[in-house]
Design a protein around this motif. Structure first.
Motif, PDB file in Angstrom:
ATOM      1  N   TYR A  56      -4.349  67.453  51.733  1.00 52.32           N
ATOM      2  CA  TYR A  56      -5.259  68.453  51.182  1.00 52.32           C
ATOM      3  C   TYR A  56      -4.712  69.034  49.883  1.00 52.32           C
ATOM      4  O   TYR A  56      -5.469  69.249  48.921  1.00 52.32           O
ATOM      5  CB  TYR A  56      -5.484  69.568  52.205  1.00 52.32           C
ATOM      6  CG  TYR A  56      -6.449  70.615  51.725  1.00 52.32           C
ATOM      7  CD1 TYR A  56      -7.804  70.328  51.605  1.00 52.32           C
ATOM      8  CD2 TYR A  56      -6.010  71.886  51.387  1.00 52.32           C
ATOM      9  CE1 TYR A  56      -8.703  71.289  51.166  1.00 52.32           C
ATOM     10  CE2 TYR A  56      -6.892  72.854  50.938  1.00 52.32           C
ATOM     11  CZ  TYR A  56      -8.244  72.552  50.834  1.00 52.32           C
ATOM     12  OH  TYR A  56      -9.120  73.510  50.384  1.00 52.32           O
ATOM     13  N   LEU A  57      -3.412  69.277  49.849  1.00 51.61           N
ATOM     14  CA  LEU A  57      -2.796  69.796  48.626  1.00 51.61           C
ATOM     15  C   LEU A  57      -2.999  68.842  47.453  1.00 51.61           C
ATOM     16  O   LEU A  57      -3.242  69.267  46.316  1.00 51.61           O
ATOM     17  CB  LEU A  57      -1.299  70.042  48.848  1.00 51.61           C
ATOM     18  CG  LEU A  57      -0.931  71.285  49.654  1.00 51.61           C
ATOM     19  CD1 LEU A  57       0.577  71.330  49.898  1.00 51.61           C
ATOM     20  CD2 LEU A  57      -1.375  72.544  48.930  1.00 51.61           C
ATOM     21  N   ALA A  58      -2.928  67.553  47.731  1.00 53.40           N
ATOM     22  CA  ALA A  58      -3.152  66.560  46.675  1.00 53.40           C
ATOM     23  C   ALA A  58      -4.577  66.650  46.143  1.00 53.40           C
ATOM     24  O   ALA A  58      -4.813  66.553  44.927  1.00 53.40           O
ATOM     25  CB  ALA A  58      -2.866  65.156  47.195  1.00 53.40           C
ATOM     26  N   LEU A  59      -5.540  66.851  47.053  1.00 53.66           N
ATOM     27  CA  LEU A  59      -6.938  66.982  46.641  1.00 53.66           C
ATOM     28  C   LEU A  59      -7.148  68.176  45.714  1.00 53.66           C
ATOM     29  O   LEU A  59      -8.029  68.152  44.849  1.00 53.66           O
ATOM     30  CB  LEU A  59      -7.837  67.147  47.869  1.00 53.66           C
ATOM     31  CG  LEU A  59      -8.068  65.918  48.752  1.00 53.66           C
ATOM     32  CD1 LEU A  59      -8.936  66.299  49.950  1.00 53.66           C
ATOM     33  CD2 LEU A  59      -8.727  64.798  47.964  1.00 53.66           C
ATOM     34  N   VAL A  60      -6.353  69.224  45.907  1.00 48.94           N
ATOM     35  CA  VAL A  60      -6.512  70.435  45.104  1.00 48.94           C
ATOM     36  C   VAL A  60      -5.657  70.393  43.842  1.00 48.94           C
ATOM     37  O   VAL A  60      -6.133  70.701  42.745  1.00 48.94           O
ATOM     38  CB  VAL A  60      -6.156  71.687  45.941  1.00 48.94           C
ATOM     39  CG1 VAL A  60      -6.261  72.952  45.089  1.00 48.94           C
ATOM     40  CG2 VAL A  60      -7.059  71.792  47.160  1.00 48.94           C
ATOM     41  N   VAL A  61      -4.411  69.980  43.992  1.00 53.61           N
ATOM     42  CA  VAL A  61      -3.453  70.057  42.882  1.00 53.61           C
ATOM     43  C   VAL A  61      -3.816  69.116  41.738  1.00 53.61           C
ATOM     44  O   VAL A  61      -3.696  69.482  40.557  1.00 53.61           O
ATOM     45  CB  VAL A  61      -2.025  69.762  43.393  1.00 53.61           C
ATOM     46  CG1 VAL A  61      -1.056  69.590  42.224  1.00 53.61           C
ATOM     47  CG2 VAL A  61      -1.551  70.885  44.311  1.00 53.61           C
ATOM     48  N   VAL A  62      -4.281  67.919  42.038  1.00 49.60           N
ATOM     49  CA  VAL A  62      -4.592  66.946  40.979  1.00 49.60           C
ATOM     50  C   VAL A  62      -5.667  67.468  40.033  1.00 49.60           C
ATOM     51  O   VAL A  62      -5.458  67.533  38.815  1.00 49.60           O
ATOM     52  CB  VAL A  62      -4.991  65.583  41.582  1.00 49.60           C
ATOM     53  CG1 VAL A  62      -5.526  64.662  40.490  1.00 49.60           C
ATOM     54  CG2 VAL A  62      -3.794  64.940  42.268  1.00 49.60           C
ATOM     55  N   PRO A  63      -6.853  67.883  40.527  1.00 45.81           N
ATOM     56  CA  PRO A  63      -7.856  68.407  39.599  1.00 45.81           C
ATOM     57  C   PRO A  63      -7.446  69.709  38.922  1.00 45.81           C
ATOM     58  O   PRO A  63      -7.754  69.924  37.745  1.00 45.81           O
ATOM     59  CB  PRO A  63      -9.092  68.600  40.469  1.00 45.81           C
ATOM     60  CG  PRO A  63      -8.587  68.669  41.861  1.00 45.81           C
ATOM     61  CD  PRO A  63      -7.378  67.792  41.895  1.00 45.81           C
ATOM     62  N   VAL A  64      -6.745  70.569  39.652  1.00 50.63           N
ATOM     63  CA  VAL A  64      -6.285  71.827  39.044  1.00 50.63           C
ATOM     64  C   VAL A  64      -5.348  71.532  37.877  1.00 50.63           C
ATOM     65  O   VAL A  64      -5.446  72.139  36.803  1.00 50.63           O
ATOM     66  CB  VAL A  64      -5.590  72.719  40.097  1.00 50.63           C
ATOM     67  CG1 VAL A  64      -4.826  73.862  39.419  1.00 50.63           C
ATOM     68  CG2 VAL A  64      -6.616  73.285  41.070  1.00 50.63           C
ATOM     69  N   GLY A  65      -4.432  70.578  38.069  1.00 48.81           N
ATOM     70  CA  GLY A  65      -3.526  70.191  36.985  1.00 48.81           C
ATOM     71  C   GLY A  65      -4.272  69.627  35.788  1.00 48.81           C
ATOM     72  O   GLY A  65      -3.933  69.916  34.630  1.00 48.81           O
ATOM     73  N   MET A  66      -5.316  68.834  36.037  1.00 52.00           N
ATOM     74  CA  MET A  66      -6.106  68.262  34.947  1.00 52.00           C
ATOM     75  C   MET A  66      -6.860  69.342  34.177  1.00 52.00           C
ATOM     76  O   MET A  66      -7.003  69.268  32.944  1.00 52.00           O
ATOM     77  CB  MET A  66      -7.091  67.225  35.507  1.00 52.00           C
ATOM     78  CG  MET A  66      -6.422  65.997  36.100  1.00 52.00           C
ATOM     79  SD  MET A  66      -7.596  64.859  36.892  1.00 52.00           S
ATOM     80  CE  MET A  66      -8.430  64.171  35.459  1.00 52.00           C
ATOM     81  N   ILE A  67      -7.343  70.364  34.890  1.00 51.51           N
ATOM     82  CA  ILE A  67      -8.067  71.454  34.226  1.00 51.51           C
ATOM     83  C   ILE A  67      -7.106  72.323  33.426  1.00 51.51           C
ATOM     84  O   ILE A  67      -7.425  72.764  32.310  1.00 51.51           O
ATOM     85  CB  ILE A  67      -8.844  72.280  35.265  1.00 51.51           C
ATOM     86  CG1 ILE A  67      -9.913  71.405  35.933  1.00 51.51           C
ATOM     87  CG2 ILE A  67      -9.496  73.496  34.613  1.00 51.51           C
ATOM     88  CD1 ILE A  67     -10.584  72.047  37.136  1.00 51.51           C
ATOM     89  N   ILE A  68      -5.922  72.570  33.962  1.00 47.57           N
ATOM     90  CA  ILE A  68      -4.916  73.347  33.221  1.00 47.57           C
ATOM     91  C   ILE A  68      -4.551  72.647  31.925  1.00 47.57           C
ATOM     92  O   ILE A  68      -4.319  73.280  30.891  1.00 47.57           O
ATOM     93  CB  ILE A  68      -3.662  73.570  34.096  1.00 47.57           C
ATOM     94  CG1 ILE A  68      -3.976  74.556  35.230  1.00 47.57           C
ATOM     95  CG2 ILE A  68      -2.496  74.094  33.260  1.00 47.57           C
ATOM     96  CD1 ILE A  68      -2.834  74.727  36.211  1.00 47.57           C
ATOM     97  N   ALA A  69      -4.519  71.322  31.948  1.00 45.12           N
ATOM     98  CA  ALA A  69      -4.126  70.552  30.760  1.00 45.12           C
ATOM     99  C   ALA A  69      -5.137  70.656  29.633  1.00 45.12           C
ATOM    100  O   ALA A  69      -4.818  70.340  28.479  1.00 45.12           O
ATOM    101  CB  ALA A  69      -3.926  69.086  31.144  1.00 45.12           C
ATOM    102  N   GLN A  70      -6.370  71.117  29.886  1.00 43.51           N
ATOM    103  CA  GLN A  70      -7.408  71.116  28.847  1.00 43.51           C
ATOM    104  C   GLN A  70      -7.107  71.982  27.614  1.00 43.51           C
ATOM    105  O   GLN A  70      -7.507  71.542  26.511  1.00 43.51           O
ATOM    106  CB  GLN A  70      -8.745  71.521  29.477  1.00 43.51           C
ATOM    107  CG  GLN A  70      -9.280  70.504  30.475  1.00 43.51           C
ATOM    108  CD  GLN A  70     -10.597  70.946  31.092  1.00 43.51           C
ATOM    109  OE1 GLN A  70     -11.201  71.944  30.695  1.00 43.51           O
ATOM    110  NE2 GLN A  70     -11.054  70.199  32.073  1.00 43.51           N
ATOM    111  N   PRO A  71      -6.604  73.165  27.593  1.00 44.60           N
ATOM    112  CA  PRO A  71      -6.205  73.992  28.736  1.00 44.60           C
ATOM    113  C   PRO A  71      -7.317  74.978  29.108  1.00 44.60           C
ATOM    114  O   PRO A  71      -7.987  75.535  28.256  1.00 44.60           O
ATOM    115  CB  PRO A  71      -4.998  74.745  28.199  1.00 44.60           C
ATOM    116  CG  PRO A  71      -5.290  74.898  26.735  1.00 44.60           C
ATOM    117  CD  PRO A  71      -6.140  73.729  26.315  1.00 44.60           C
TER     118      PRO A  71
END
Length: 368
Positions: free
Chosen positions: A141-156
């Protein structure tokens, strides 16, 4: 429609909020842009209403089977916005130094806003598979959340990333995990927060500094927050009236139609209007939680909790940053702030909520 078990009160509250947004946008926009922005918002509301009605009469349980597809689509939409190659893509729009929009000519879309909806569906589907979240299931579940959150932070886009993360956390806690699993999540949050704080962009670091001391740089970094507080204060008890507030009409308050629309509304309607608006959000959240509590279907209940978490968090943060109680993050006020993708997504969520409510009564899971 009259004979269907529809939650009319929730629809009425949402209708009032959307109308409030349209009126506020029209009256507080600077140099005649009100008409253009208002027609945009009316168009977005019309599309959103169509989506709401479609999802309301569509069995929400079919969304569970679409969860993997929606996750893939959500990640694919986020992929072009990563800064390593965003500049080389002609359909990526860079605004205020961030890659947040995909521009296809006839329309723009903000994938991170769409992912709020995706996170609610995917998170609810994943958690509903387990009677109790094990350590291994939590890692997945953490992977499901962390991956997209990390991608959104990178925008930033730290603000939208925080909303997606909070939705994920709200669904996780709703599953009532064990103490050991909660400690694991807490450790991940601590590590993640440390990584985010050490890699903030200059403007994000400036926002944090402004939050702690907005008067240190009133002409630059602290300008928005100070003007928002002045606008709210100048509204007094009953407000100056729509189209009469000096802070918004004379453009002292920047982006009054999006990030600081609560301040613009407060200047126009005063303390009474502001508290009425807050009261509508409180009623809406309680209606959403009621749907979550009466529904015996775990997937539907979790989705309702995710919807409530998303709307509560965004409302709380938006009003908090307008009052200077929270750092400025650019989080829109649900149903009220100008923005196509955000409004359509919020109305889609209400459509899903209505679908859960209707099928609860029609299937007869519990007597009224």
């Amino acid at each position: 429609l009259v004979n269907l078990p529809i939650d009319w009160l929730t629809l009425a509250i949402v209708g009032v909020l959307v109308t409030t947004g349209i009126v506020t946008i029209y009256t507080i926009s600077f140099l005649g842009r009100g008409t253009e922005l208002t027609w945009d918002q009316i168009g977005f509301a019309a599309i959103g209403l169509t989506v709401l009605l479609t999802l309301m009469f569509w069995d929400y349980r079919s969304l569970a089977g679409l969860a993997p597809v929606l996750m893939v689509i959500g990640l694919v939409l986020l992929l072009p916005l990563l800064p390593w190659w965003a500049d080389s893509l002609p359909f990526v729009s860079k605004i205020f130094g961030a890659y947040r929009w995909l521009d296809f000519g006839l329309f723009q879309i903000q994938p991170a806003e769409v992912f709020k909806l995706v996170m609610i569906i995917v998170g609810a589907k994943y958690i509903s598979r387990f009677d109790q979240l094990t350590f291994r299931a939590t890692l997945g579940y953490l992977a499901l959340v962390v991956v997209p959150v990390g991608m959104i932070i990178a925008q930033p886009d730290l603000g939208t990333a925080s909303v997606v993360a909070v939705i994920g956390a709200g669904l996780f806690l709703a599953a009532r995990p064990s103490a050991r699993v909660v400690l694991l999540l807490f450790a991940v949050l601590l590590i993640g927060s440390g990584l985010v704080l050490t890699n903030l962009q200059d403007y994000q670091r400036q926002r944090l500094e402004t939050f702690f001391n907005p008067s240190a740089d009133p002409q630059n970094a602290g300008y928005n927050v100070l003007q928002a507080k002045i606008a709210i204060g100048s509204g007094g008890l009953t407000g100056q009236g729509f189209g009469q507030g000096s802070q918004t009409v004379l453009n002292f308050l920047p982006v009054a139609h999006t990030d600081f629309i609560f301040a613009g509304f407060a200047e126009a309607t005063g303390f009474i209007g502001s508290m009425t608006l807050i009261g509508l959000y409180v009623m809406l959240i309680f209606r959403i939680l009621r749907v979550a509590s009466i529904t015996n279907d775990r997937f539907g209940s979790l989705m309702a909790i995710g919807i409530g978490t998303k709307l509560f968090f965004q409302t709380f943060v938006h009003i908090g940053m307008n009052l200077g109680l929270l750092p400025v993050t650019g989080i829109p006020l649900p149903f009220v702030s100008h923005g196509g993708t955000a409004l359509i997504v919020d109305l889609a969520l209400i459509g899903i909520l209505q679908s859960i409510y209707i099928r609860h009564w029609r299937i007869g899971w519990r007597t009224r």
